[in-house]
Write a protein that holds these residues in place. Structure first.
Motif, PDB file in Angstrom:
ATOM      1  N   VAL A   1       0.827  -1.210   0.000  1.00 49.40           N
ATOM      2  CA  VAL A   1       0.000   0.000   0.000  1.00 49.40           C
ATOM      3  C   VAL A   1       0.860   1.259   0.000  1.00 49.40           C
ATOM      4  CG1 VAL A   1      -1.643   1.349   1.373  1.00 49.40           C
ATOM      5  CG2 VAL A   1      -1.981  -1.112   1.082  1.00 49.40           C
ATOM      6  N   SER A   2       1.935   1.257   0.778  1.00 46.70           N
ATOM      7  CA  SER A   2       2.778   2.449   0.891  1.00 46.70           C
ATOM      8  C   SER A   2       3.967   2.428  -0.073  1.00 46.70           C
ATOM      9  CB  SER A   2       3.301   2.589   2.331  1.00 46.70           C
ATOM     10  OG  SER A   2       4.005   1.424   2.728  1.00 46.70           O
ATOM     11  N   LEU A   3       4.023   1.405  -0.944  1.00 41.74           N
ATOM     12  CA  LEU A   3       5.178   1.276  -1.847  1.00 41.74           C
ATOM     13  C   LEU A   3       4.771   1.159  -3.315  1.00 41.74           C
ATOM     14  CD1 LEU A   3       7.200  -1.296   0.301  1.00 41.74           C
ATOM     15  CD2 LEU A   3       7.759   1.114   0.002  1.00 41.74           C
TER      16      LEU A   3
ATOM     17  N   GLN B   1      -1.838  -1.777 -11.565  1.00 45.39           N
ATOM     18  CA  GLN B   1      -1.320  -3.153 -11.641  1.00 45.39           C
ATOM     19  C   GLN B   1      -0.555  -3.509 -10.370  1.00 45.39           C
ATOM     20  OE1 GLN B   1       0.710  -2.519 -15.485  1.00 45.39           O
ATOM     21  NE2 GLN B   1      -0.352  -4.347 -16.237  1.00 45.39           N
ATOM     22  N   ALA B   2       0.229  -2.559  -9.856  1.00 45.73           N
ATOM     23  CA  ALA B   2       0.947  -2.818  -8.607  1.00 45.73           C
ATOM     24  C   ALA B   2      -0.035  -3.049  -7.462  1.00 45.73           C
ATOM     25  CB  ALA B   2       1.875  -1.643  -8.288  1.00 45.73           C
ATOM     26  N   GLY B   3      -1.151  -2.323  -7.484  1.00 52.50           N
ATOM     27  CA  GLY B   3      -2.163  -2.489  -6.441  1.00 52.50           C
ATOM     28  C   GLY B   3      -2.807  -3.857  -6.437  1.00 52.50           C
ATOM     29  N   GLN B   4      -2.752  -4.551  -7.591  1.00 45.10           N
ATOM     30  CA  GLN B   4      -3.309  -5.906  -7.630  1.00 45.10           C
ATOM     31  C   GLN B   4      -2.508  -6.878  -6.765  1.00 45.10           C
ATOM     32  OE1 GLN B   4      -6.229  -6.616  -8.980  1.00 45.10           O
ATOM     33  NE2 GLN B   4      -6.341  -4.454  -9.508  1.00 45.10           N
ATOM     34  N   ALA B   5      -1.363  -6.416  -6.255  1.00 49.55           N
ATOM     35  CA  ALA B   5      -0.580  -7.250  -5.328  1.00 49.55           C
ATOM     36  C   ALA B   5      -1.393  -7.583  -4.081  1.00 49.55           C
ATOM     37  CB  ALA B   5       0.709  -6.532  -4.937  1.00 49.55           C
TER      38      ALA B   5
ATOM     39  N   LEU C   1       5.954   1.946   8.285  1.00 51.85           N
ATOM     40  CA  LEU C   1       7.221   1.209   8.249  1.00 51.85           C
ATOM     41  C   LEU C   1       7.629   0.923   6.814  1.00 51.85           C
ATOM     42  CD1 LEU C   1       9.445  -0.238   9.893  1.00 51.85           C
ATOM     43  CD2 LEU C   1       8.045  -2.310   9.774  1.00 51.85           C
ATOM     44  N   GLY C   2       6.650   0.518   5.984  1.00 47.88           N
ATOM     45  CA  GLY C   2       6.949   0.262   4.581  1.00 47.88           C
ATOM     46  C   GLY C   2       7.455   1.508   3.883  1.00 47.88           C
TER      47      GLY C   2
ATOM     48  N   GLY D   1      15.004   1.082  -0.144  1.00 48.79           N
ATOM     49  CA  GLY D   1      14.291   0.700  -1.365  1.00 48.79           C
ATOM     50  C   GLY D   1      13.173  -0.289  -1.082  1.00 48.79           C
ATOM     51  N   TRP D   2      12.224  -0.420  -2.028  1.00 50.83           N
ATOM     52  CA  TRP D   2      11.087  -1.303  -1.780  1.00 50.83           C
ATOM     53  C   TRP D   2      11.510  -2.765  -1.703  1.00 50.83           C
ATOM     54  CZ3 TRP D   2       9.604  -5.174  -5.130  1.00 50.83           C
ATOM     55  CH2 TRP D   2      10.064  -5.106  -6.458  1.00 50.83           C
ATOM     56  N   ARG D   3      12.530  -3.148  -2.442  1.00 48.42           N
ATOM     57  CA  ARG D   3      13.008  -4.536  -2.355  1.00 48.42           C
ATOM     58  C   ARG D   3      13.582  -4.821  -0.967  1.00 48.42           C
ATOM     59  NH1 ARG D   3      13.329  -7.027  -7.459  1.00 48.42           N
ATOM     60  NH2 ARG D   3      13.124  -5.583  -9.214  1.00 48.42           N
ATOM     61  N   GLY D   4      14.347  -3.862  -0.452  1.00 45.14           N
ATOM     62  CA  GLY D   4      14.896  -4.025   0.890  1.00 45.14           C
ATOM     63  C   GLY D   4      13.798  -4.114   1.941  1.00 45.14           C
TER      64      GLY D   4
END
Length: 399
Positions: A42-44, A58-62, A165-166, A174-177
């Motif tokens: 949600v925050s990324l 599309q990212a929101g479909q996560a 936190l995200g 970064g979002w991956r981290g």
């Protein structure tokens, strides 16, 4: 039923109390990681979309894909694993969580990213459908409401801390981290589970047929209807709190964040207190929580433009929403003590569908009518939940 329930509780007494509470705390950590992982996108959304060359939609479909896999796993997963010791199954779902964290962290494209999100859904649906049954096997019956409340405390804490936190970790590493953080915590949870979870040999066969068969128990069916309506009502309203607070109440981002933090902290208080109330006032809590929430929803419509009144009402909203799953899980443990895996699987599937439908219907109304319409829908659904809860707590089981 009482004889069977007492016999199960006697088995629970075999686990020494310190070990039992260490196991509950361990599982609470797992719920925290699961819920934080579920809602971290949600925050990324923006950095995820930019790096994977996809739209934010599309990212929101996560979020949607994890919900879908949670429903499927709650219905079918534990039936496929029905012959395994439940300790092993919890370890397996935690391992799946770790794999999902790795898949998302190193995802080279959108497909692998969504696969990782699907694996989180598997962990969520699988574990939550087992959670009440597991707690009933490791703590004495009188302490079951408190154990369920502690487990839900992990959920409440995650809902408070996951979005900020995200966002913070995303800007820092970064979002991956941010998603990789799940991996070491998940590995720590596995080590802790190996140390404190008792062996729990497989018992009941939680097939979809058995889940549907439970609906032949009229009291159980009414209770599931009440649970479903409660979650529909909550998410029809809560999904659209941010545009409401910005557009109607007129809060800036910092004040809005403080109001939502207050809502989350009140939720932590709610889960802390409700375990004590459920021992002697279960029926009153089941009916009273959605009834009060329906009133709060209507008051928010009337008092939305007034910041102090709205902040106070939303704090009360947080206080009274988070104990609802604790109350219904406690009720279910008393009603169907020998069918908790089947009942838990059906309950999780219904809750996930209710969240999806509530948010979807609220969104349609928000766009088609006005900001107040999802609040009104939430009030109607929550009132319906209170009425069904009253019916469920005054009828005798027919199963």
């Amino acid at each position: 039923m009482d004889t069977t329930y007492d016999r199960q509780l006697a088995k629970a007494q075999l686990v020494k109390e310190p070990s039992a509470w260490a196991a509950v705390a361990c599982l609470s950590l797992l719920t925290f990681v699961l819920v934080a992982s579920e809602f971290m996108p949600v925050s990324l959304l923006t950095p995820i979309a930019n790096e994977l060359a996809i739209s934010e939609g599309q990212a929101g479909q996560a979020i949607s894909v994890s919900g879908l896999f949670a429903v499927l796993t709650s219905l079918f997963g534990n039936a496929l694993l029905s012959r395994l010791d439940r300790r092993t199954v919890v370890l397996l779902y935690t391992a799946v969580l770790v794999v999902s964290g790795l898949a998302i962290t190193f995802a080279p494209n959108y497909l692998v990213f969504m696969l990782g999100r699907g694996l989180i859904g598997v962990s969520i649906g699988g574990f939550w459908s087992l959670s009440t049954a597991i707690l009933a096997r490791i703590v004495p019956g009188a302490d079951l409401p408190k154990a369920i409340a502690l487990l839900q405390g992990g959920t409440a804490f995650a809902s408070v801390i996951a979005p900020p936190l995200g966002s913070f970790l995303g800007s820092l590493i970064g979002w991956r981290g941010a998603f990789f953080i799940v991996v070491p915590i998940g590995l720590l949870a596995i080590v802790w589970q190996l140390a404190v979870l008792p062996k729990m040999p497989a018992g009941e066969q939680a097939s979809v047929g058995k889940m549907c068969g439970l609906l032949g128990n009229r009291v159980f069916a009414i209770g599931m209807a009440a649970t479903t309506l409660a979650f529909m009502g909550q998410f029809a309203l809560s999904t659209y709190l941010r545009p409401f607070l910005e557009g109607v109440t007129g809060l800036d981002v910092n004040t809005l964040s403080m109001v939502l933090l207050g809502l989350g902290l009140a939720g932590l208080v709610g889960t802390s207190v409700v375990g004590f109330l459920l021992r002697s006032h279960l029926a009153a809590v089941l009916v009273g929580l959605p009834a009060v929430l329906a009133l709060i929803a209507l008051l928010l419509i009337a008092l939305g433009p007034f910041a102090i009144a709205t902040a106070t009402l939303l704090t009360a909203w947080g206080l009274f929403t988070t104990p609802i799953p604790v109350a219904w899980n406690t009720w279910m443990a008393k009603l169907i003590p020998n069918d908790l895996e089947a009942g838990g699987g059906l309950q999780v599937a219904l809750i996930q569908l209710a969240i999806t439908f509530g948010a979807f219907a609220g969104g349609l109304l928000f766009d088609a009518a006005s900001w107040w319409s999802p609040f009104a829908l939430g009030a109607v659904l929550l009132l319906g939940s209170a009425l069904f809860a009253a019916a469920a707590t005054t009828r005798r089981s027919s199963h």
